[in-house]
Write an enzyme that holds these catalytic residues in place. Structure first.
Site, PDB file in Angstrom:
ATOM      1  N   ASP A 100      36.838  43.846  41.024  1.00  0.00           N
ATOM      2  CA  ASP A 100      35.491  43.667  40.479  1.00  0.00           C
ATOM      3  C   ASP A 100      34.536  42.925  41.396  1.00  0.00           C
ATOM      4  O   ASP A 100      33.627  42.238  40.934  1.00  0.00           O
ATOM      5  CB  ASP A 100      35.551  42.953  39.112  1.00  0.00           C
ATOM      6  CG  ASP A 100      36.508  43.647  38.167  1.00  0.00           C
ATOM      7  OD1 ASP A 100      36.482  44.883  38.120  1.00  0.00           O
ATOM      8  OD2 ASP A 100      37.299  42.951  37.495  1.00  0.00           O
ATOM      9  N   GLY A 105      37.948  50.146  37.467  1.00  0.00           N
ATOM     10  CA  GLY A 105      36.658  50.606  36.970  1.00  0.00           C
ATOM     11  C   GLY A 105      35.633  50.286  38.034  1.00  0.00           C
ATOM     12  O   GLY A 105      35.391  49.127  38.328  1.00  0.00           O
TER      13      GLY A 105
HETATM   14  P1  IMP Z   1      47.413  46.491  35.312  1.00  0.00           P
HETATM   15  O1  IMP Z   1      46.980  46.872  36.687  1.00  0.00           O
HETATM   16  O2  IMP Z   1      46.703  47.219  34.229  1.00  0.00           O
HETATM   17  O3  IMP Z   1      48.912  46.520  35.162  1.00  0.00           O
HETATM   18  O4  IMP Z   1      47.003  44.940  35.106  1.00  0.00           O
HETATM   19  C1  IMP Z   1      47.574  43.896  35.871  1.00  0.00           C
HETATM   20  C2  IMP Z   1      46.546  42.808  36.174  1.00  0.00           C
HETATM   21  O5  IMP Z   1      45.567  43.359  37.036  1.00  0.00           O
HETATM   22  C3  IMP Z   1      45.785  42.311  34.943  1.00  0.00           C
HETATM   23  O6  IMP Z   1      45.477  40.966  35.149  1.00  0.00           O
HETATM   24  C4  IMP Z   1      44.512  43.159  34.958  1.00  0.00           C
HETATM   25  O7  IMP Z   1      43.434  42.554  34.291  1.00  0.00           O
HETATM   26  C5  IMP Z   1      44.268  43.250  36.450  1.00  0.00           C
HETATM   27  N1  IMP Z   1      43.503  44.436  36.838  1.00  0.00           N
HETATM   28  C6  IMP Z   1      43.956  45.708  36.983  1.00  0.00           C
HETATM   29  N2  IMP Z   1      42.977  46.530  37.390  1.00  0.00           N
HETATM   30  C7  IMP Z   1      41.882  45.760  37.546  1.00  0.00           C
HETATM   31  C8  IMP Z   1      40.548  46.022  37.983  1.00  0.00           C
HETATM   32  O8  IMP Z   1      40.162  47.129  38.345  1.00  0.00           O
HETATM   33  N3  IMP Z   1      39.701  44.941  38.002  1.00  0.00           N
HETATM   34  C9  IMP Z   1      40.088  43.695  37.656  1.00  0.00           C
HETATM   35  N4  IMP Z   1      41.327  43.395  37.244  1.00  0.00           N
HETATM   36  C10 IMP Z   1      42.213  44.428  37.196  1.00  0.00           C
HETATM   37 MG    MG Z   2      36.319  47.012  38.548  1.00  0.00          MG
END
Ligand code: IMP
Ligand code: MG
Length: 336
Positions: A14, A43
């Site tokens: 982000d 995202g």
């Molecule tokens: P996962 O990738 O959904 O397994 O999440 C693992 C960790 O990465 C969590 O703390 C999520 O909030 C973080 N995370 C995963 N994708 C993103 C992203 O695109 N932006 C910010 N945090 C992310």
């Molecule tokens: Mg993002």
């Protein structure tokens, strides 16, 4: 010959990779944009001709008519992918023509989603990312070429990169997802994602190491993190920064925890990624609160103005990471 630039996030995701990738496409003649890690946990918020788009799987090359590939380091959720394609088409972007999926990309299944939806320990995005990578490494995964729906999107990345009849020289932009602080090896395990978020991950998607030209590190002038660990700093102004910076997840809508920039993490990420261009985004947000703070080790540094903080960061990064590194401080939504 292949020449490649890589965009990496130096914090917790982000930080504005989407914006930087989007802007780099206007300044270079890329033949391809390739996403190299992650799934629809990502995202990317992109402003294109003043209109806001949020993409999860699809690289930003589509906005500029550039072939955009989901590389083998990624995992893909078919429904989310097809929905994204349709939405882009509806906005007049020829996604069906430009987007390709590497045939060996692993699929996020409904079962992966159900499993991930039970997570409370890590605070995942619940998009099935971790279980899909687990099955990939357990050699039980399903790949895109095994799902008939992907038929018209499939690409053999080896042929595309090394037997390309259309272009003699390829110029590639690698667009990453998540960030250094979430990297499976370098992040704060287990509060990490299940893929590699460094420049090494881009190389794993099929290009020779020496093809890498520029490495664009992207950071924010403050930090945010979403997930189960405690991260938010104690100062009330950090809550104000969350609102001013619209620090709510573009995938899940969750409020991001906010803290001051951690110089040591930034230095480590810039060193390990070999960053030679570094962008600090969201300068406009700190302008509004006029609080120019950062952590240098455990110590909170409080600068009296923007210029002092920029001066300190520039000198220290040039001294400790790379004296030739170009550093940009950006407060614009669409441009560097
Ligand atoms: P996962 O990738 O959904 O397994 O999440 C693992 C960790 O990465 C969590 O703390 C999520 O909030 C973080 N995370 C995963 N994708 C993103 C992203 O695109 N932006 C910010 N945090 C992310
Ligand atoms: Mg993002």
């Amino acid at each position: 010959m292949i020449t490649a630039d890589v965009v990496v996030d130096l914090q917790y995701g982000d930080c504005g990779k989407g914006k930087i990738s989007h802007a780099l496409c206007t300044k270079n003649d890329y033949t391809h944009v390739i996403r190299y890690n992650g799934g629809c946990n990502a995202g990317h918020t992109i402003y294109h001709n003043g209109k806001k788009f949020i993409t999860h799987h699809i690289p930003c090359g589509v906005f500029w008519g550039i072939k955009s590939i989901i590389g083998p380091g990624c995992v893909i959720h078919p429904e989310t992918f097809f929905e994204e394609i349709e939405n882009l088409e509806k906005s007049g972007i020829p996604a069906k023509e430009l987007v390709k999926v590497s045939k060996n990309v692993h699929i996020i299944t409904d079962f992966h989603r159900v499993q991930d939806s039970k997570d409370t320990d890590i605070g995942t995005t619940r998009r099935g990312n971790g279980p899909a990578y687990r099955d990939k490494y357990d050699r039980k995964g399903i790949r895109a070429f095994e799902d008939g729906r992907f038929y018209s999107f499939l690409i053999d990345l080896y042929e595309e990169l090394y037997e390309n009849q259309e272009f003699e020289d390829l110029e590639i932009l690698f667009e990453g997802a998540q960030g250094f602080g979430l990297d499976i090896d370098w992040g704060d395990y287990p509060y990490v994602t299940s893929s590699h978020c460094t420049v090494g991950s881009a190389i794993l998607n099929g290009v020779p190491p020496k093809s890498i030209r520029n490495i664009w590190g992207v950071a924010k002038i403050y930090e945010t993190y979403v997930g189960a660990k405690s991260f938010q700093g104690p100062e009330a102004v950090l809550e104000e920064i969350r609102d001013l910076g619209q620090e709510y997840g573009s995938t899940t809508g969750r409020a991001r925890q906010v803290n001051w920039l951690d110089y040591d993490l930034l230095k480590m990420a810039a060193r390990i990624n070999g960053v030679n261009n570094l962008v600090f985004n969201k300068m406009d947000i700190l302008e509004q609160t006029d609080t120019w703070h950062l952590y240098n080790g455990p110590e909170l540094f409080q600068f009296t103005n923007r210029e002092d903080m920029e001066f300190w960061l520039t000198n220290k990064l040039n001294l400790e990471v790379n004296e030739d590194m170009e550093i940009f401080f950006s407060g614009d939504k669409e441009f560097i």
